[in-house]
Design a protein around this motif. Structure first.
Motif, PDB file in Angstrom:
ATOM      1  N   LEU A 258       0.828  -1.126   0.106  1.00  0.00           N
ATOM      2  CA  LEU A 258      -0.054  -0.021   0.132  1.00  0.00           C
ATOM      3  C   LEU A 258       0.790   1.118  -0.036  1.00  0.00           C
ATOM      4  N   MET A 259       2.135   1.252   0.614  1.00  0.00           N
ATOM      5  CA  MET A 259       2.817   2.407   0.884  1.00  0.00           C
ATOM      6  C   MET A 259       3.575   2.698  -0.708  1.00  0.00           C
ATOM      7  N   ALA A 260       3.932   1.643  -1.259  1.00  0.00           N
ATOM      8  CA  ALA A 260       4.604   1.925  -2.526  1.00  0.00           C
ATOM      9  C   ALA A 260       3.617   2.110  -3.756  1.00  0.00           C
ATOM     10  N   MET A 261       2.560   1.267  -3.826  1.00  0.00           N
ATOM     11  CA  MET A 261       1.691   1.327  -4.940  1.00  0.00           C
ATOM     12  C   MET A 261       0.523   2.108  -4.691  1.00  0.00           C
ATOM     13  N   GLY A 262       0.218   2.227  -3.486  1.00  0.00           N
ATOM     14  CA  GLY A 262      -1.052   3.001  -3.277  1.00  0.00           C
ATOM     15  C   GLY A 262      -2.376   2.132  -3.518  1.00  0.00           C
TER      16      GLY A 262
ATOM     17  N   PHE B  33      -7.756  -0.076   0.693  1.00  0.00           N
ATOM     18  CA  PHE B  33      -7.855  -1.483   1.753  1.00  0.00           C
ATOM     19  C   PHE B  33      -8.652  -1.194   2.900  1.00  0.00           C
ATOM     20  N   LYS B  34      -9.451  -1.988   3.457  1.00  0.00           N
ATOM     21  CA  LYS B  34     -10.475  -1.871   4.589  1.00  0.00           C
ATOM     22  C   LYS B  34     -10.987  -0.321   4.502  1.00  0.00           C
ATOM     23  N   ASN B  35     -11.360  -0.001   3.454  1.00  0.00           N
ATOM     24  CA  ASN B  35     -12.050   1.571   3.253  1.00  0.00           C
ATOM     25  C   ASN B  35     -11.119   2.671   3.748  1.00  0.00           C
ATOM     26  N   VAL B  36      -9.650   2.358   3.619  1.00  0.00           N
ATOM     27  CA  VAL B  36      -8.687   3.198   3.772  1.00  0.00           C
ATOM     28  C   VAL B  36      -8.031   3.541   2.585  1.00  0.00           C
TER      29      VAL B  36
ATOM     30  N   LYS C  74      -1.165   5.982   7.064  1.00  0.00           N
ATOM     31  CA  LYS C  74      -2.564   5.160   6.489  1.00  0.00           C
ATOM     32  C   LYS C  74      -2.404   3.749   6.047  1.00  0.00           C
ATOM     33  N   ALA C  75      -1.207   3.313   5.454  1.00  0.00           N
ATOM     34  CA  ALA C  75      -1.061   2.147   5.263  1.00  0.00           C
ATOM     35  C   ALA C  75      -0.947   1.235   6.309  1.00  0.00           C
ATOM     36  N   LEU C  76      -0.258   1.523   7.707  1.00  0.00           N
ATOM     37  CA  LEU C  76      -0.095   0.925   8.856  1.00  0.00           C
ATOM     38  C   LEU C  76      -1.503   0.935   9.566  1.00  0.00           C
ATOM     39  N   GLY C  77      -2.297   1.797   9.234  1.00  0.00           N
ATOM     40  CA  GLY C  77      -3.725   1.776  10.062  1.00  0.00           C
ATOM     41  C   GLY C  77      -4.627   1.092   9.164  1.00  0.00           C
ATOM     42  N   ALA C  78      -4.338   0.923   7.673  1.00  0.00           N
ATOM     43  CA  ALA C  78      -5.097   0.013   7.102  1.00  0.00           C
ATOM     44  C   ALA C  78      -5.210  -1.485   7.387  1.00  0.00           C
ATOM     45  N   VAL C  79      -3.744  -1.560   7.889  1.00  0.00           N
ATOM     46  CA  VAL C  79      -3.734  -3.267   8.208  1.00  0.00           C
ATOM     47  C   VAL C  79      -3.669  -3.510   9.759  1.00  0.00           C
ATOM     48  N   GLY C  80      -4.250  -2.401  10.450  1.00  0.00           N
ATOM     49  CA  GLY C  80      -4.560  -2.504  11.817  1.00  0.00           C
ATOM     50  C   GLY C  80      -3.399  -2.367  12.863  1.00  0.00           C
ATOM     51  N   LEU C  81      -2.544  -1.509  12.234  1.00  0.00           N
ATOM     52  CA  LEU C  81      -1.271  -1.140  13.111  1.00  0.00           C
ATOM     53  C   LEU C  81      -1.141   0.247  13.601  1.00  0.00           C
ATOM     54  N   ASP C  82      -1.985   1.044  13.409  1.00  0.00           N
ATOM     55  CA  ASP C  82      -2.096   2.392  13.954  1.00  0.00           C
ATOM     56  C   ASP C  82      -3.120   2.446  14.904  1.00  0.00           C
TER      57      ASP C  82
ATOM     58  N   ARG D 206      -7.407  21.079  14.958  1.00  0.00           N
ATOM     59  CA  ARG D 206      -6.803  19.960  14.058  1.00  0.00           C
ATOM     60  C   ARG D 206      -5.571  20.582  13.260  1.00  0.00           C
ATOM     61  N   ILE D 207      -4.603  19.878  13.209  1.00  0.00           N
ATOM     62  CA  ILE D 207      -3.471  20.563  12.324  1.00  0.00           C
ATOM     63  C   ILE D 207      -2.660  19.287  11.840  1.00  0.00           C
ATOM     64  N   SER D 208      -3.468  18.079  11.749  1.00  0.00           N
ATOM     65  CA  SER D 208      -3.061  17.188  11.093  1.00  0.00           C
ATOM     66  C   SER D 208      -4.179  16.186  10.288  1.00  0.00           C
ATOM     67  N   GLU D 209      -4.088  15.634   9.225  1.00  0.00           N
ATOM     68  CA  GLU D 209      -4.945  14.724   8.753  1.00  0.00           C
ATOM     69  C   GLU D 209      -5.450  13.634   9.822  1.00  0.00           C
ATOM     70  N   PHE D 210      -6.700  13.262   9.534  1.00  0.00           N
ATOM     71  CA  PHE D 210      -6.997  12.176  10.379  1.00  0.00           C
ATOM     72  C   PHE D 210      -6.371  10.795  10.131  1.00  0.00           C
ATOM     73  N   GLY D 211      -6.181   9.955  11.261  1.00  0.00           N
ATOM     74  CA  GLY D 211      -5.648   8.768  11.002  1.00  0.00           C
ATOM     75  C   GLY D 211      -6.452   7.837  10.515  1.00  0.00           C
ATOM     76  N   SER D 212      -6.308   6.481  10.248  1.00  0.00           N
ATOM     77  CA  SER D 212      -7.341   5.578   9.590  1.00  0.00           C
ATOM     78  C   SER D 212      -8.172   5.346  10.920  1.00  0.00           C
ATOM     79  N   PRO D 213      -9.676   4.901  10.484  1.00  0.00           N
ATOM     80  CA  PRO D 213     -10.716   4.824  11.142  1.00  0.00           C
ATOM     81  C   PRO D 213     -10.554   3.766  11.941  1.00  0.00           C
ATOM     82  N   LEU D 214     -11.014   3.310  13.332  1.00  0.00           N
ATOM     83  CA  LEU D 214     -11.455   2.082  13.972  1.00  0.00           C
ATOM     84  C   LEU D 214     -13.019   2.246  14.322  1.00  0.00           C
TER      85      LEU D 214
END
Length: 632
Positions: free
Chosen positions: A476-480, A483-486, A542-550, A619-627
């Motif tokens: 996801l990082m390299a290719m974009g 995944f999991k709605n992220v 975002k990639a880490l969040g998509a796979v449940g690591l954020d 808020r001064i950053s983008e939202f992280g991946s949702p839970l």
């Protein structure tokens, strides 16, 4: 490890994380009981496995004295007994931080999987700590009293009785008394390494109970006047591989490369030789074509890591010779086995009639195992025997990270295949699909681990399967992609390589590393190199969040929801939520300076987000991946 590693950045990796080892992303009443059990376990972990910031005052004391003082203060703060430890290594890394590597001891005996690394700046301030000690070691001893010391002769006798032979050793067997975890308890165990050539060449690691000298497990780690010149060779495809680096000695040519410090041999030190500089006399039983492919590919891999942005001096970063060994009588072995400074390769063929040595991604995968072990990640084979319950996360990390670098090498290095995200496909057999792995998220990985803990008849996920968590994130990082709605924006293969290598290099690895710890290292790597608010850092998060690591759930029961997340730039966070499926702006419900917080959930299904906020709460950053959490 040495004191002058070159890397791209000059800022210390600093990570602040209370690592969670539990499933998350979605919860409902059906799994509330499991989450309650999980919360009870997590409550025992009082000290985070990652700490960052100015953790101590400036000091002119020695690094070891600074660490000793910190440990004593930490024990007092958390009302814990003082930890005994010893320093295993101390060096200055490329960021000019003194790294003090330690391991916990108990009455002088090292405690397995209890290493902790301290990063100290030039002012004598501890800025970053990674790793864990076993603070309740006294309560977890299988024996209250240390067994009487056993002579080396008696230990060797037990091993030779098990082998059924009295071998001729290459060197005297080495034994070490350890406190080793067995089913939750720490046993006094002798770990004994033996290596011999007669009657055959073998290397074993034995684990022997010190109280009764019974063998708890063993691993067979079977090892796996020169003038530099160049020539050519015929590989498995029939193509000529050139330039093929070799040496000439008394008019005989050998597959030995003194420039990259590499040699390719036949098992048991059989050399590959020719009377001229063209290796083209494969007999069908000596696997010379396999050796030519292996020698050519590994030369390129070593060169790849030698150059920018890695600047690595060989597999162990100390310039040691690297050995490629083609296994004797291995025509049915489609596999390879990577160690520090060595790889053993079977000559078994995939459906395209090629062995592993033909596939540059598989060869780079094995080379990476050696890098990871030399950087401090636990030996891949160690502890992998029946009595030691799970195939731990570090083994899945070994496989996942090695697959990532295998993919990176295939992308950048000249080879006869086409770059893609599968491993080993050039043999004709796909070993793994890194973009679409069997286990593609941390939630599923931990669910399967928990399932096996509750029912020991179920097998734990294989390390190659567990490695899919990290390969999916890397893809996801390299290719974009989405995944999991992220939705993740791509950063490309070059930046992926830089971020991943920075995360495994320079003292960041610990022996029993977990996925959340490595995820934090990846994120900090991106922030250090590209900036905290960069598009690259946002992609990694975002990639880490998509796979449940954020953003992850530690505990959930009714309206009580405990969350933990990877650190963002700055130290002030906002917790936001909105109804699942809504496109409205998420609403801020809480502010905190911590990376773990309990919030009150409301009925129905809601998505929770984390973002950085300023001193005014904006808020001064983008939202992280949702839970997503659903409370009925």
């Amino acid at each position: 490890m040495k004191s002058a590693k070159r890397i791209l950045s000059t800022v210390l990796l600093s990570v602040s994380l209370i690592a969670s080892s539990f499933p998350s992303v979605y919860a409902n009443n059906e799994n509330a009981d499991n989450n309650a059990k999980i919360g009870a376990i997590q409550a025992k972990e009082v000290i985070p496995s990652f700490l960052s910031g100015d953790l101590t005052q400036e000091s002119e004391k020695t690094p070891q004295q600074i660490v000793e003082q910190y440990i004593a203060q930490e024990a007092k703060k958390y009302q814990l007994p003082a930890v005994q430890f010893k320093v295993t290594e101390q060096f200055v890394n490329s960021l000019n931080r003194t790294v003090v590597k330690t391991i916990q001891t108990y009455n002088g005996v090292p405690v397995q999987n209890s290493d902790r690394n301290y990063f100290i700046n030039t002012d004598g301030v501890i800025e970053y700590i990674v790793g864990d000690y076993v603070y309740d070691i006294t309560d977890r001893l299988a024996l209250a009293v240390k067994p009487a010391e056993v002579s080396q002769k008696s230990i060797v006798s037990v091993i030779e009785e098990d082998l059924g032979i009295k071998p001729v050793y290459n060197e005297a067997p080495k034994s070490q008394l350890l406190l080793y975890p067995v089913d939750g308890k720490y046993n006094y165990i002798y770990k004994v390494t033996i290596e011999f050539r007669n009657p055959t060449y073998n290397k074993y690691v034995y684990y022997i109970d010190a109280s009764n000298m019974s063998i708890l497990g063993k691993n067979n780690q079977e090892l796996s006047l020169e003038e530099p010149t160049v020539g050519s060779g015929i590989g498995q495809s029939g193509a000529v591989k050139q330039p093929l680096k070799m040496v000439k000695d008394n008019d005989v040519y050998y597959l030995k490369n003194t420039v990259e410090n590499l040699k390719t041999i036949y098992e048991l030190d059989g050399t590959y030789s020719e009377q001229d500089n063209c290796f083209d006399t494969d007999t069908g039983t000596n696997y010379q074509k396999d050796a030519v492919d292996a020698h050519y590919n590994m030369t390129n891999i070593i060169n790849f890591f030698k150059g920018s942005p890695f600047y690595r001096n060989g597999n162990d970063d100390n310039g040691s010779e690297y050995t490629v060994e083609i296994i004797k009588d291995s025509s049915n072995v489609l596999n390879a086995y990577g160690y520090v400074n060595k790889v053993r390769i079977g000559a078994g063929k995939g459906s395209a009639g090629k062995s592993v040595s033909y596939a540059v991604d598989a060869m780079a995968h094995e080379f990476t195992h050696g890098i990871l072990t030399s950087e401090g990640l636990g030996d891949f084979d160690e502890g992998h025997f029946e009595f030691n319950p799970p195939l731990t996360e570090r083994m899945s990390l070994h496989e996942g990270i090695s697959d990532v670098f295998g993919t990176i090498c295939e992308y950048f290095l000249e080879n006869e295949g086409t770059p893609d995200w599968t491993i080993g496909e050039d043999t004709g057999t796909i070993f793994r699909d890194c973009a679409n792995p069997v286990i593609d998220n941390y939630t599923e990985y931990k669910r399967r681990i928990l399932e096996c803990e509750n029912d020991r008849t179920i097998k734990y996920p294989k390390p190659h399967e567990g490695g899919g968590v990290i390969t999916k994130a890397a893809n996801l990082m390299a290719m974009g992609g989405t995944f999991k709605n992220v939705t993740v924006a791509p950063i490309g293969m070059e930046k992926l390589a830089v971020i991943f290598y920075h995360a495994v290099n320079d003292g960041n690895m610990v022996y029993d590393m977990k996925y959340p710890q490595f995820a934090a290292a990846l994120l900090q790597s991106a922030e250090t190199i590209y900036g905290a608010n960069s598009s690259e850092t946002n992609t990694v998060r975002k990639a880490l969040g998509a796979v449940g690591l954020d953003l992850r759930m530690v505990y959930a029961s009714g309206p009580s929801l405990q969350l933990t997340w990877l650190p963002l730039a700055g130290s002030h966070y906002g917790i936001y939520r909105r109804e699942t499926g809504s496109t409205a702006e998420p609403e801020k419900i809480q502010e905190t300076y911590n990376t773990t917080e309990t919030v009150q959930a409301i009925s129905w299904s809601y998505d929770y987000f984390i973002a950085s906020i300023d001193e005014n709460g904006n808020r001064i950053s983008e939202f992280g991946s949702p839970l997503t959490y659903k409370m009925s």
